[in-house]
Design a protein around this motif. Structure first.
Motif, PDB file in Angstrom:
ATOM      1  N   ARG A 457       0.874  -1.162   0.000  1.00  0.00           N
ATOM      2  CA  ARG A 457       0.000   0.000   0.000  1.00  0.00           C
ATOM      3  C   ARG A 457       0.910   1.209   0.000  1.00  0.00           C
ATOM      4  NH1 ARG A 457      -5.366  -0.057   1.826  1.00  0.00           N
ATOM      5  NH2 ARG A 457      -5.032  -1.990   2.926  1.00  0.00           N
ATOM      6  N   ALA A 460       0.565   5.193   2.501  1.00  0.00           N
ATOM      7  CA  ALA A 460      -0.565   5.068   3.412  1.00  0.00           C
ATOM      8  C   ALA A 460      -0.172   5.640   4.777  1.00  0.00           C
ATOM      9  CB  ALA A 460      -0.966   3.619   3.556  1.00  0.00           C
ATOM     10  N   ALA A 461      -1.172   6.161   5.446  1.00  0.00           N
ATOM     11  CA  ALA A 461      -0.913   6.694   6.780  1.00  0.00           C
ATOM     12  C   ALA A 461      -0.761   5.528   7.757  1.00  0.00           C
ATOM     13  CB  ALA A 461      -2.084   7.574   7.204  1.00  0.00           C
ATOM     14  N   THR A 462      -0.017   5.770   8.807  1.00  0.00           N
ATOM     15  CA  THR A 462       0.151   4.715   9.805  1.00  0.00           C
ATOM     16  C   THR A 462      -1.131   4.575  10.623  1.00  0.00           C
ATOM     17  OG1 THR A 462       1.049   6.336  11.299  1.00  0.00           O
ATOM     18  CG2 THR A 462       2.626   5.065  10.024  1.00  0.00           C
ATOM     19  N   VAL A 463      -1.323   3.384  11.128  1.00  0.00           N
ATOM     20  CA  VAL A 463      -2.511   3.136  11.943  1.00  0.00           C
ATOM     21  C   VAL A 463      -2.063   2.662  13.322  1.00  0.00           C
ATOM     22  CG1 VAL A 463      -4.104   2.645  10.087  1.00  0.00           C
ATOM     23  CG2 VAL A 463      -2.604   0.843  10.930  1.00  0.00           C
ATOM     24  N   ASP A 464      -2.965   2.873  14.289  1.00  0.00           N
ATOM     25  CA  ASP A 464      -2.621   2.480  15.647  1.00  0.00           C
ATOM     26  C   ASP A 464      -2.777   0.980  15.835  1.00  0.00           C
ATOM     27  OD1 ASP A 464      -2.040   5.002  16.272  1.00  0.00           O
ATOM     28  OD2 ASP A 464      -4.040   5.496  17.036  1.00  0.00           O
ATOM     29  N   ASP A 466      -4.568  -2.813  14.050  1.00  0.00           N
ATOM     30  CA  ASP A 466      -4.989  -3.492  12.826  1.00  0.00           C
ATOM     31  C   ASP A 466      -6.491  -3.269  12.602  1.00  0.00           C
ATOM     32  OD1 ASP A 466      -5.263  -5.138  10.718  1.00  0.00           O
ATOM     33  OD2 ASP A 466      -4.174  -6.829  11.607  1.00  0.00           O
ATOM     34  N   SER A 484      -3.244  -4.792   6.479  1.00  0.00           N
ATOM     35  CA  SER A 484      -2.033  -5.279   5.833  1.00  0.00           C
ATOM     36  C   SER A 484      -1.612  -6.550   6.557  1.00  0.00           C
ATOM     37  CB  SER A 484      -0.907  -4.247   5.961  1.00  0.00           C
ATOM     38  OG  SER A 484      -0.759  -3.514   4.790  1.00  0.00           O
TER      39      SER A 484
END
Lengths: 570, 975
Positions: A457, A460-464, A466, A484
């Motif tokens: 991806r 893409a912005a990071t996520v806290d 899943d 991901s």
């Protein structure tokens, strides 16, 4: 031997020094010794009061006595004489009445012998043989299905149903086309009666009966050709083939071929003379073809028996056995396999191992018999859990899974959910399972371009956390496409070096279909610790690095890890 | 000419040089007429441009074409309708230019030639009447030569003719003038001196070389014979004592007279003689490496450590695991090893010792003591105060050396000097032996070998002597040192004779090194012998070790190893392998004993670890076989429904393997299967008692030992430990709540729940735990307490590498929840377990909080360069007619099309020309026919006219005088 026999007959036949064997011989030597029957019947009354050897001899003697007379139509004679009321008091009529009464006693006792675990296996098997012989001779030329049904019912519901009996039945009788047919009929009746069955003393429990019924049904060979009586030899091809077979395999082949014929027409099998056999044959041809000669009827009886069994209650182990072999043993021979749909669907709804096993049957139904099962993939998704990797049947399950997931027409959300599920499972799976998961992920992503976002991806912005919801049972709502496969990064640190190696395959651009290849699932499905270890051992040793100890090695029990766990608890 | 031109036309593109030549000849010989040549009008003359058809002779080309047509087309036309194909091949028949006479001559010549060719092979003695095949000699027929005039003895008997005769009477010679040879027919002249065939030449060559070889051989034999004879003579002389007197005289010349005259005994003379000779051959002393300073030594050690660590990391990451250059750790097999060994040998001894030192800094390798070359160096270092700090054996030696009193040291140094003397003496003696001067029954060494392998032998000698030095150190410390010369000689001889025997350790108290004395000084027993043979079977070993304690066992095994160090003999390596196998066997047996003999196992494992450095491949193979057996046994047990937990033997072996081999390698021939085996145990073995649970924890700890150093994840262990912890905290009825089904099945019960409320807080060490598990020495409650604590601690260790990975939360959240549940369930807040729980929870929270995930981007490719469309520059410049189409296929197609068109056009042109030619030919034919017809008509007409006139003139031939004028007039008019 003689002495022991003497002793036993002393016990059983009061005030008589004759052995059971001698009595049996006497009985058959002349018509005048008919009263020996009573003595002999006493010998098979119960295992506590007589030895099995005596019972054996008595059975043989009695069998010959009854069967000879039955074959010559004694019972028919009685029936006819009963019609004529005038003969009520003739000695012949009296004899016939006596004969019929004691015949019933004889069959009853023989069935008891067969069902009673107190007798030894040989005697019980003989009892079965005697009963089968009676069933054949009772009405000359016809197989007595009432009698046979009773035998089977008693046998399956006895508490002491043994492997030996089943084996004897399987090798000697279930190969016969007529016996087979009546077995199906009897089994159907027994299975239907299971719902109301109540276990009495000395009887088997309901589950055991079901188990026995399953055993018998399973032991019955599945052959459904129309039976042609007598005209086998007319076909020169068959004739020649038989001759060849005989030449090749010697006598056995011939016997084998003979044994496949109907039991009621088998003249050589029993203690009956040729004369009566001829007679019987004549009768049977005059009566016309029996039910069992038609393959279609056979098939129907087979289907009904199985369906009756499947509707009945049966224990878990039988359930699994049935599910495992359903698509091989039962489904192809059914008249209408769709009738099994309910069974399969219910099984898959049970989930767990049962669900995994039901997949086989369901797959056949869906692909070959037009069964529609809209929530199939949801079920499949739910079936996939951590215990799959530890089940014994995982190989079949995963190869079926591979088949189901092969379709390129699956929606992306579904595939993504499967991918994420596999990824999650790989975290706790054994190495072979983890490799299998990675292979599934690889193949799925390669098949479905739209799922490539799971491994790649851009910007893409990071996520806290899943976005994937692992507890959601509906694959449409798992948010898998927003996720991901971070699990693969964890697998790179797996202790088994083959797992990271496999993960590195995902790094290739799987959307380029020309440059990549699908992984073969066959070997991976079969992989286990054993195969992995064997693989490791097969690698030739090129070099053997040794441990370099910073401090000289002195003690086996003071390695830092061991100390930490057992001494310092850090 | 025409042919040539055609040829030139055929390949116009061939090399310029050739064209140039052709052009030159053309200009010379060909027409100069401007009319004949083609003229192409060029608008711009461009240098180097070639225009097709620029040069050429039109007329000639046309003539040629016509000629060709005449030969082919016309001929075809003429023969059209003719059936026979008779070709007249008579000489000159088709040539109109020849006269009849020439034709005849030509035919005759041809016939002769044919006849000659036919009869040439057989016509030696054939008297052809034409004289065509007559034999001649020097241009004259043989029959009329004056050869017959010479005296002619016997023609056939060639053997009797000498060279002269041969020259005179055979064709090879004769008294003819050499000039004659050149006139006449050439072939006749050349016959006597015919060239040799190649075969003959070669045969001659071979014969010559053989001859030379034989010559040489003979010469050599002669030389040898002479040499032998001389040797024999010399022996006779020397035995007679003549030589010594002569030598004395000769030496006397060189020496001061006083010495020469001194009446020393003969033996001394002899010795001097030897010395003199030896000195000439003696190797010059070479500068050794200077003693290293403390800093240097430390730096080198550090370097080696760093290198080892680098290699380990490399293997851990699994990069280039097959890289050959990276491995010189430990002796390995194969070609590379051999090459490395060779290299090492080249570098020399000192270097080797250095690397050896470096290599062995980790394991304390016993055989360093017996790497004899290094012994001195070690001593040197000690004297410099550079004792190696980490090796106990070396320090032992240190102590031993300290123990030695000054007297002994002095004696030792003296002894070493004596050795030097002996060495030289030995060499001298050897030389004398060779010459047969010294006859002491000892076989002289082969001379050639001696000279060639001088250095090697030298080293060998040194080796043995060093060995002997050691021998003597131990052997006779209180002996009086003999400097008596005869004594030394005797010793020398003994030594040579009994060398082999002493090597095999028959000498009863050989090889007792100071080290062992020191080691066993406090526990010195009388009943431990100093030397041991290598045990051949386990019974041997068991017999040797007997019921000795652990310390004695250590000593005994050390001594066994010392006596059979692989540096001492080639076959010792094999023996070491046997020893390794036996020790492993003993380890297994001891590991199965109850209670576990910890000290014995420690001793055995120390030795096994040490030995594995000497025989790594054997160790790996042995271990592999055991792991294979374990694994198959486990599978069998699982199949037959047992729990499958291994016996104590296997557990201890597994920890031994971790000591022998590195646990951090990504791929390792032994450790990879072992870790898989551990995984199998953890994944499939059912826990059916507290003891099983304890065992599971031990195995899980082992798996953390195998995986956590390299920061790997061991999922099976994490899952099982977490489930075990969780199962402990639940009430008995609901112990399996929240466990995955397969784990609940595997764990089978709340085995550790007794630890929750237990007030016990003892600790058990690993061996105690093992004893508790296998031999039931510990109460279940205590075991449960210990197990639970160990499980927590193990789980903590296992989760550390997990915390560093991307999906740590997925794995660790369940772990955390089970720890939290356990903490809640624990009543005693001050128990060590509770404290451990709290620490663990804090650690987990720290590692899990604030973690952010970046979506994966696996397919990042290196930025691809944009395609550039730079113009392509032609080096040779633009060429007309060349296709510059970048599409190769299209260009090819176009070229072919063009060719096709050209060819078609050419063919059409040719056809047209053919037609024209044929039309011409036909017209000519017709004209000729018409001509012929006209002529015939004319003849006929004139005849008829004549007849008519005859008739009219009344048979007078038209000679009617009267009508003459009229007739003539009339006839004229008529025409």
């Amino acid at each position: 031997m003689g002495k022991r026999n003497n002793a036993s007959s002393n016990k059983t036949a009061s005030a008589s020094t004759q052995t059971v064997a001698e009595r049996a011989i006497n009985l058959n030597a002349s018509d005048s010794n008919v009263n020996e029957v009573l003595e002999l019947l006493r010998a098979i009354k119960s295992p506590t009061s007589s030895t099995s050897r005596d019972a054996f001899d008595a059975l043989v003697g009695l069998e010959r006595f009854w069967c000879e007379r039955l074959a010559s139509g004694t019972l028919d004679e009685l029936r006819e004489s009963r019609k004529r009321e005038d003969e009520a008091e003739t000695p012949r009529r009296k004899y016939l009445e006596w004969f019929a009464k004691h015949y019933r006693t004889f069959t009853e006792r023989t069935m008891d012998v067969m069902c009673d675990g107190g007798w030894d296996g040989r005697t019980r098997t003989l009892a079965l043989a005697v009963l089968m012989e009676c069933a054949r001779c009772e009405t000359p030329g016809r197989f007595s299905n009432e009698m046979y049904e009773e035998v089977v019912r008693r046998a399956t519901s006895s508490a002491d149903w043994s492997e030996e009996l089943l084996g004897a039945m399987k090798t000697r009788y279930l190969t016969r086309v007529d016996v087979r047919y009546y077995t199906y009929v009897a089994m159907k009746k027994i299975a239907e009666g299971l719902r109301t069955y109540e276990a009495k003393a000395g009887r088997a429990s309901r589950t055991d009966v079901a188990r026995n019924v399953y055993d018998v049904l399973n032991a019955t060979p599945r052959e459904f050709e129309d039976h042609q009586s007598g005209n086998d030899a007319s076909n020169p091809r068959d004739d020649f083939a038989r001759m060849l077979a005989k030449l090749r395999a010697g006598q056995d082949a011939e016997e084998e071929a003979e044994k496949r014929g109907p039991w009621c027409e088998d003249a050589e099998g029993g203690a009956v003379d040729l004369e009566s056999a001829k007679k019987r044959r004549k009768i049977s041809s005059s009566v016309g073809a029996s039910k069992w000669t038609e393959g279609v009827r056979h098939r129907r009886a087979f289907s009904e028996a199985w369906l009756a069994l499947l509707r009945a209650e049966f224990p878990e182990d039988i359930y699994r056995k049935i599910l495992m072999r359903l698509h091989v043993d039962v489904m192809p021979h059914m008249v209408n396999p769709q009738l099994l749909s309910d069974f399969c669907v219910d099984s898959i709804d049970v989930g767990g191992l049962t669900g995994m096993l039901a997949l086989n049957g369901l797959f056949i139904l869906m692909t070959q018999h037009g069964l529609e099962y809209p929530t199939f993939y949801n079920r499949l998704y739910q079936l996939l859990d951590g215990s799959c990797f530890h089940a014994n049947h995982r190989r079949g399950f995963f190869s079926l899974m591979d088949v189901f997931l092969k379709s390129p027409a699956l929606p992306a959300y579904l595939v993504a959910s499967f991918v994420k599920r596999f990824a999650r499972l790989s975290l706790s799976a054994p190495p072979a399972g983890a490799m299998l998961c990675v292979a599934f992920i690889h193949n799925l992503i390669r098949r479905h371009k739209s799922c490539a976002v799971l491994v790649h991806r851009e910007n893409a912005a990071t996520v806290d956390a899943d976005p994937f919801d692992a507890d959601e049972q509906d694959p449409a709502k798992t948010n898998a496409l927003k996720s991901s496969v971070w699990e693969m990064e964890t697998l790179r640190a797996h202790y088994c070096a083959q797992v990271p190696k496999m993960v590195s395959l995902l790094e290739r651009d799987l959307t380029e279909r020309v440059k990549t290849k699908e992984l073969d699932m066959g070997d991976l499905c079969a992989a286990s610790y054993g195969t992995l270890i064997a693989e490791e051992f097969d690698v030739r040793m090129k070099k053997v690095p040794l441990a370099n100890h910073v401090e000289p090695f002195t003690s086996l029990f003071s390695t830092p890890e061991m100390k930490r766990c057992f001494d310092t608890f850090a | 000419m025409a042919k040539k031109k055609k040829h030139a036309k055929a390949n116009p593109g061939s090399g310029g040089k050739r064209k140039f030549f052709q052009g030159a000849t053309k200009t010379e010989t060909e027409t100069k007429s401007a009319f004949e040549s083609v003229s192409v009008r060029k608008k711009f003359d461009i240098l180097g441009r070639k225009v097709k058809g620029e040069r050429g002779n039109v007329i000639k080309a046309r003539t040629e074409a016509i000629e060709k047509r005449r030969r082919t087309l016309l001929r075809e036309h003429e023969e059209n309708g003719k059936a026979n194909s008779f070709v007249d091949r008579r000489f000159g028949e088709s040539d109109d230019g020849l006269s009849a006479e020439d034709k005849h001559i030509g035919r005759l010549a041809k016939a002769r030639l044919r006849q000659y060719k036919k009869s040439k092979n057989f016509s030696l003695n054939d008297d052809d009447e034409d004289g065509f095949g007559t034999l001649t000699h020097l241009g004259q027929p043989l029959a009329e030569g004056d050869l017959t005039a010479k005296p002619n003895g016997d023609d056939d008997d060639d053997d009797n003719l000498d060279g002269e005769m041969t020259r005179a009477f055979h064709f090879g010679g004769g008294d003819f003038e050499p000039t004659l040879k050149r006139d006449g027919n050439g072939h006749d002249v050349s016959e006597p001196e015919r060239r040799k065939t190649k075969k003959e030449v070669m045969e001659e060559l071979i014969a010559k070389s053989k001859f030379h070889k034989a010559e040489k051989q003979k010469q050599r034999e002669d030389d040898q014979y002479t040499l032998d004879k001389l040797d024999a003579d010399f022996k006779v002389i020397s035995q007679g004592g003549m030589l010594s007197s002569a030598l004395r005289k000769a030496v006397g010349h060189m020496k001061p007279t006083t010495k020469a005259k001194s009446n020393a005994p003969e033996q001394e003379k002899d010795e001097y003689d030897t010395w003199a000779r030896t000195l000439a051959y003696e190797r010059r002393g070479q500068a050794g490496e200077r003693a290293r300073t403390q800093e240097e030594v430390e730096a080198q050690e550090k370097l080696a450590l760093e290198q080892a660590e680098r290699k380990r990391l490399k293997r851990m990451r699994g990069v280039n695991s097959d890289d050959e250059s990276s491995d010189d750790d430990g002796p390995q097999g194969g070609y590379a090893a051999r090459r490395r060994k060779a290299k090492k040998a080249e570098r020399g001894d000192d270097d080797d010792v250095a690397t050896d030192d470096v290599r062995r800094e980790g394991g304390d390798d016993l055989d360093e003591n017996f790497a004899l070359d290094s012994a001195e160096e070690v001593e040197d270092e000690e004297e410099d105060g550079v004792g190696s700090e980490d090796e106990d054996d070396v320090s032992d030696e240190d102590e031993a050396d300290d123990d030695m009193d000054d007297n002994a040291r002095l004696r030792k140094s003296f002894r070493s000097e004596l050795k030097d003397v002996e060495e030289d003496l030995d060499k001298g003696k050897n030389r004398l032996r060779k010459l047969g001067i010294l006859q002491d029954g000892v076989e002289a060494k082969d001379s050639e070998e001696d000279e060639e392998d001088y250095e090697d032998e030298d080293e060998d000698d040194k080796d043995t002597e060093d060995e002997d030095e050691d021998d003597e150190d131990a052997e006779d410390e209180d002996d009086v040192v003999e400097n008596d010369h005869a004594g030394v000689l005797r010793e020398l001889e003994e030594e040579i004779a009994g060398n082999a025997a002493s090597r095999e350790g028959k000498n009863p108290d050989k090889k007792e090194t100071p080290r062992h004395e020191a080691k066993s000084s406090e526990s010195m027993r009388v009943d431990i012998p100093f030397t041991f043979p290598m045990p051949e079977s386990y019974e041997d070993l068991a017999g040797m070790l007997g019921a000795h304690g652990a310390e004695d066992t250590f000593t005994i095994i050390s001594r066994i190893r010392a006596c059979n160090a692989p540096t001492l003999a080639a076959e010792n390596r094999k023996r070491i392998q046997t020893l390794f196998g036996l020790l492993l066997q003993r380890f297994e047996i001891f590991a199965g004993q109850a209670p576990i003999p910890t000290d014995h196992l420690d001793v055995l494992s120390t030795h096994i670890v040490d030995l594995s450095a000497q025989v790594p491949f054997f160790a790996a193979t042995a271990v592999k076989a055991r792991v294979e057996k374990m694994s198959s046994r486990l599978r069998q047990a699982l199949r037959s429904g047992e729990t499958g937990w291994p016996p104590s033997r296997t557990v201890l072996l597994l920890s031994l393997f971790a000591a022998i081999f590195p646990t951090t390698d990504k791929v390792h021939p032994v450790m990879s299967p072992v870790s898989l085996y551990l995984g199998n145990l953890l994944a499939h073995c059912a826990i059916r008692s507290t003891k099983d649970a304890a065992l599971a924890v031990i195995i899980a700890t082992m798996s953390s030992m195998y995986s956590s150093a390299s920061e790997r994840v061991f999922p099976e262990a994490v899952a099982l430990m977490s489930a075990l912890v969780l199962s402990a905290s639940r009430p008995k009825a609901h112990w399996s709540d929240g466990l995955p089904t397969h784990l609940a099945e595997q764990i089978g019960g709340p085995w550790l729940s007794s630890a929750i409320n237990s007030s016990k807080s003892g600790t058990l060490s690993l061996p105690e735990t093992l004893n508790g598990i296998y031999f039931g020495k510990v109460s279940d409650e205590l075991l449960a307490v210990v197990t639970l604590r160990a499980a927590l601690s193990c789980l903590r260790q296992l989760s550390r590498p997990v915390a560093k990975t991307a999906s740590a939360s997925e794995i660790l959240l369940p772990v955390r929840s089970s720890v939290v549940t356990l903490r809640k369930a624990l009543k005693n807040a001050k128990s060590p377990s509770a404290k451990l729980c709290e620490d663990f929870m804090k650690e987990l929270d720290d590692s899990l909080s604030g973690s952010v995930k970046t979506p994966l981007a696996y397919h990042t490719k290196a930025a691809e360069a944009i395609k550039t469309y730079n113009p392509m520059y032609e080096e040779d410049g633009y060429q007309k007619g060349r296709d510059y189409d970048p599409n190769r296929e299209r260009a090819e197609a176009r070229k072919l099309k063009k060719q096709l068109k050209q060819e078609a056009r050419g063919a059409m042109r040719e056809l047209r020309k053919d037609n024209r030619f044929m039309a011409d030919a036909r017209a000519k034919e017709q004209a000729q026919a018409a001509e012929e017809r006209g002529a015939r008509q004319r003849d006929v007409l004139s005849f008829l006219e004549k007849q008519e006139s005859d008739f009219k003139s009344g048979g007078q031939g038209g000679q009617i005088v009267k009508n003459k004028r009229r007739v003539s007039k009339g006839s004229r008019r008529a025409f």
